[in-house]
Design a protein around this motif. Structure first.
Motif, PDB file in Angstrom:
ATOM      1  N   THR A  71       1.273   9.021   5.403  1.00  0.00           N
ATOM      2  CA  THR A  71       1.326   7.662   4.880  1.00  0.00           C
ATOM      3  C   THR A  71       0.389   7.394   3.720  1.00  0.00           C
ATOM      4  O   THR A  71       0.621   6.482   2.939  1.00  0.00           O
ATOM      5  N   ALA A  72      -0.685   8.188   3.578  1.00  0.00           N
ATOM      6  CA  ALA A  72      -1.652   7.868   2.520  1.00  0.00           C
ATOM      7  C   ALA A  72      -1.031   8.121   1.145  1.00  0.00           C
ATOM      8  O   ALA A  72      -0.987   7.239   0.294  1.00  0.00           O
ATOM      9  N   GLY A  73      -0.539   9.315   0.932  1.00  0.00           N
ATOM     10  CA  GLY A  73       0.168   9.573  -0.309  1.00  0.00           C
ATOM     11  C   GLY A  73      -0.649  10.164  -1.435  1.00  0.00           C
ATOM     12  O   GLY A  73      -0.148  10.327  -2.537  1.00  0.00           O
ATOM     13  N   VAL A  83       0.813  -1.215   0.000  1.00  0.00           N
ATOM     14  CA  VAL A  83       0.000   0.000   0.000  1.00  0.00           C
ATOM     15  C   VAL A  83       0.853   1.276   0.000  1.00  0.00           C
ATOM     16  O   VAL A  83       0.643   2.179   0.800  1.00  0.00           O
ATOM     17  N   THR A  84       1.811   1.314  -0.917  1.00  0.00           N
ATOM     18  CA  THR A  84       2.694   2.467  -0.986  1.00  0.00           C
ATOM     19  C   THR A  84       2.159   3.533  -1.935  1.00  0.00           C
ATOM     20  O   THR A  84       1.957   4.684  -1.543  1.00  0.00           O
ATOM     21  N   THR A 109       6.010   3.760   3.089  1.00  0.00           N
ATOM     22  CA  THR A 109       4.897   3.308   2.245  1.00  0.00           C
ATOM     23  C   THR A 109       3.906   4.454   2.018  1.00  0.00           C
ATOM     24  O   THR A 109       2.705   4.296   2.175  1.00  0.00           O
ATOM     25  N   VAL A 110       4.436   5.620   1.637  1.00  0.00           N
ATOM     26  CA  VAL A 110       3.614   6.813   1.446  1.00  0.00           C
ATOM     27  C   VAL A 110       3.184   6.950  -0.013  1.00  0.00           C
ATOM     28  O   VAL A 110       2.001   7.026  -0.320  1.00  0.00           O
ATOM     29  N   GLY A 111       4.174   7.012  -0.896  1.00  0.00           N
ATOM     30  CA  GLY A 111       3.828   7.100  -2.309  1.00  0.00           C
ATOM     31  C   GLY A 111       3.898   8.491  -2.898  1.00  0.00           C
ATOM     32  O   GLY A 111       3.662   8.661  -4.090  1.00  0.00           O
ATOM     33  N   ASN A 139      -4.792   3.429   3.011  1.00  0.00           N
ATOM     34  CA  ASN A 139      -3.660   4.365   2.955  1.00  0.00           C
ATOM     35  C   ASN A 139      -2.712   4.021   1.810  1.00  0.00           C
ATOM     36  O   ASN A 139      -1.499   4.137   1.940  1.00  0.00           O
ATOM     37  N   ALA A 140      -3.315   3.577   0.687  1.00  0.00           N
ATOM     38  CA  ALA A 140      -2.491   3.137  -0.436  1.00  0.00           C
ATOM     39  C   ALA A 140      -2.048   4.301  -1.316  1.00  0.00           C
ATOM     40  O   ALA A 140      -0.944   4.316  -1.840  1.00  0.00           O
ATOM     41  N   GLY A 141      -2.925   5.263  -1.498  1.00  0.00           N
ATOM     42  CA  GLY A 141      -2.526   6.431  -2.259  1.00  0.00           C
ATOM     43  C   GLY A 141      -2.576   6.264  -3.770  1.00  0.00           C
ATOM     44  O   GLY A 141      -2.210   7.181  -4.502  1.00  0.00           O
TER      45      GLY A 141
END
Ligand SMILES: [K+]
Ligand SMILES: [K+]
Lengths: 461, 461
Positions: free
Chosen positions: A285-287, A63-64, A406-408, A179-181
């Motif tokens: 972290t969501a991105g 979930v990056t 794992t932000v993105g 929180n995958a972004g």
């Protein structure tokens, strides 16, 4: 024990050697995802190569949200569904594993494996079994995602069409809660930056998805269900909620100040407030982004690096070293400066185990990030003078911490990385996803009783 | 007590409120230095303005070495003497204060002020009084500096002339032992980069000046004087020596690898080895350079940032959060990962107090550096997009950590800073010089006995 259902036997394995099971599980999921993404059916044009498929599969499973593709255009609906499924399984996977592990270890860090399993199955006066906890997690997650998707759908359907709006609403609700972004739009949510409802729904999903199931349950039992109306919130929940609130507010104020004349300059004043707040919520972290990360000021990017390093709360879908880790160390530092012998906060004392775990997690994470940054600078820039690669340091530093947390978020260099660079970033996403939890686990196992050596002070500072 | 000699009464004050006395002492020295440097007699051309005089005085007193001037040309001999005197007083000052404080606190962290003073005056079977410790420190420092100056003189006199070589030899020996990093040459020691004797003498002075008086005494008593031939080295000395050795070796190898085709490329192979080794020794706090810092690769600059943050050993002339601070935290992290309940190394257990002090020092330092970097980026770059200020982030980040660690390396931007930027860097040198020690002191004072709250775990990682 042979009559134990499959599900329970899996849980038994998980609890017996949680680190190995988590690593194997995630690796397997990434491998399957890579294979599926390499199918011609996944790509809109020519099929993905193995490096890119592995990168995208890892990014989705962890979930990056870092992406070497424009998934809205370069993947088919099938390919996008693979991404969505990986996000959902990866997000729920980490949520489940870390929650179970915390419940299992709560207050009993030295029980042996067998005893822990027995104990966990009858946690909370015999009412909460592993199965019931799993059921509660899944029910909560799906309910929140469904509610989020419905809100997004109702908001976007009038403009996008009642049929076309359904799929993006589901995709983005899942992506936000986990929180995958990942977004289906090439510019993430920049197009919706002044839409209070879309921002609000996404923000709430991100916060709930990043606060952790233990905190959600704790808050529900205390304030909503009423089961524990007289009990106080646990120290963990208090720290997690306080740290999150402080970080969101401080981040929003700082972004507002630092970007006022830069990426915020074209917006209305309320629009600036909204964008700063959303970016603060999203950046740990969501991105998702509603501002153009690639145009932000140096100071903003640097602050976001620190936010991405801190990340979300443990036992959630989010990454980073975790809010409570930093909060615990801050409490330790401040308590000591105020003259307390032990770290105290909210009329409770933090255990020495919590603090030394936090030290381990932060030290190991800092070492991993540092080495990765240096490796990437050698591989991507070729060891030439910094005067001939100006600006690349900050971009690679930002990209590395984004992968670890794992932000993105990215300044836009993801698809310019060399294959070696892509594999390095993919490896870091995996390490960043499981590393802090595995370290937390490793330092919680039964402690070796050996000869205790004499104590001795050293000079500090 | 009225008959107590002046010197002793000063020591009594110092021990009663060491933080206040150190801060006042250094501030006074900086103020006097600023006034002297503003005199027309100090400048070769037009007199220095107050900001530059303050900057140079702070840099010399805090033995940092960052410079907005070419001191070899823009200052008169008088001005250079002021700098030299400030270096000597600042270096000996920090050496003295931190050594006395460590001896005073060794193993007795909860004695009251009066008792400590009495106790310290009779430290070590009544033989070591404060006066005798001071005498030993001064004698050791001057002896080492004199030996270093003599070696440098004998080496450089044949080429530079027997009369002209004396003054630079003294200046550079003092600057090296005090880890000040000021050089009379515009390019530091780049001109001597293949001179094994000059590099060797400077390197030894830097290492001894940065290892701390407690370690020097410990090693002397154990191996040379023979007084304690049967006693083992203290845990502090072992950690300090081991950490220094590891950092020097790792740093040299990394620089060799990362700069081989860059700043090292014009040198012979033995020359590359020497330059990498010298740069590694010098970069943690001394701040001399034989390679052009302004042309190094990104990865090298980043590694040097980490080295400058770590710094030298406590109780020395060097800066940074200190080697033993990082070593203590590493031991804590690794011990925990290996399953030990307490941090163990060299068959000794580190005290909880050491670890929590180290946590406080590192956390506070990280916060100070982060805020300063952000303030400088706003003040120097004006909050515009990072794409329009490429390369500036790394330069300012490097400069900030160099100031905090009182190192003095720079990519060459010191004299391009705005007056506000110069004042900020000057303030950071002062904070970096005294901050870690003051925090270490603050957290060592008598601990408050209050209600002990119940312990509670939190989730980490
Ligand atoms: K993410
Ligand atoms: K220095």
């Amino acid at each position: 024990m042979d009559n134990t259902p499959m599900r329970t036997r899996l849980s038994v394995h998980l609890l017996r050697s949680p680190a190995r099971m988590s690593i194997l599980g995630f690796a397997l999921l990434i491998a399957v995802g890579t294979a599926l993404l390499m199918l011609p059916a996944s790509a809109a044009e020519s099929p993905l190569g193995v490096v890119d498929a592995l990168f995208m599969s890892t990014s989705a499973t962890c979930v990056t949200g870092l992406s070497v593709l424009d998934i809205g255009r370069q993947l088919t609906l099938f390919g996008q569904m693979v991404i969505l499924l990986l996000i959902q399984l990866g997000g729920l996977g980490i949520l489940t594993v870390s929650t179970l592990l915390f419940m299992m270890m709560k207050g009993r860090p030295t029980l042996s494996g067998q005893a822990i399993i027995k104990d966990t199955f009858t946690y909370g006066e015999g009412k909460q079994t592993v199965t019931s906890v799993l059921r509660a997690i899944f029910a909560t997650a799906f309910a929140i995602e469904a509610a989020g998707a419905l809100c997004l759908y109702l908001r976007t359907a009038p403009s996008e069409g009642w049929r076309q709006a359904a799929y993006p609403a589901v995709f983005h609700a899942v992506s936000a809660f986990c929180n995958a972004g990942f977004a289906l739009y090439r510019d993430s949510f920049v197009g919706y930056r002044e839409d209070w409802i879309v921002n609000g729904v996404l923000g709430v999903l991100i916060v709930i998805g990043g606060i952790g199931f233990v905190v959600i349950t704790d808050v529900k039992n205390r304030f909503i269900g009423g089961r524990d109306r007289l009990k106080r919130l646990s120290l963990h929940s208090r720290l997690a909620l306080t740290a999150s609130a402080i970080l969101i507010l401080l981040g929003a104020l700082a972004i507002l100040f630092m970007e006022w004349n830069n990426t915020l300059s074209t917006l209305s004043v309320p629009g600036r407030l909204l964008a700063a707040l959303f970016q603060s919520v999203s950046s740990r972290t969501a991105g998702f982004n509603t501002l153009n990360t690639g145009l932000m000021a140096n100071e903003t990017l640097f602050m976001l690096c620190i936010f991405m390093f801190i990340g979300a709360c443990p036992g959630s879908c989010g990454g980073g070293v975790k809010t409570t880790t930093i909060a615990g160390l801050s409490v330790a530092a401040i308590s000591r400066l105020r003259g307390f012998r032990r770290p105290q906060v909210f009329r409770r004392t933090l255990t020495e185990a919590s603090i030394s775990k936090a030290t381990s997690v932060v030290m190991m994470s800092a070492v991993v990030i540092t080495l990765t940054v240096m490796v990437l600078m050698v591989s991507e820039l070729g060891g030439i003078s910094h005067t001939r690669t100006q600006g690349r340091f900050l971009e690679l530093f930002f990209e590395t911490i984004s992968a670890f947390g794992t932000v993105g978020l990215s300044t836009g260099i993801t698809d310019t990385l060399t294959p070696f660079g892509r594999l390095t970033i993919a490896a870091l996403m995996f390490i960043g996803r499981l590393g802090p939890m595995v370290i937390g686990l490793a330092v919680s196992r039964e402690l070796i009783s050996r000869i205790q050596f004499a104590e001795e002070n050293i000079m500090i500072g």
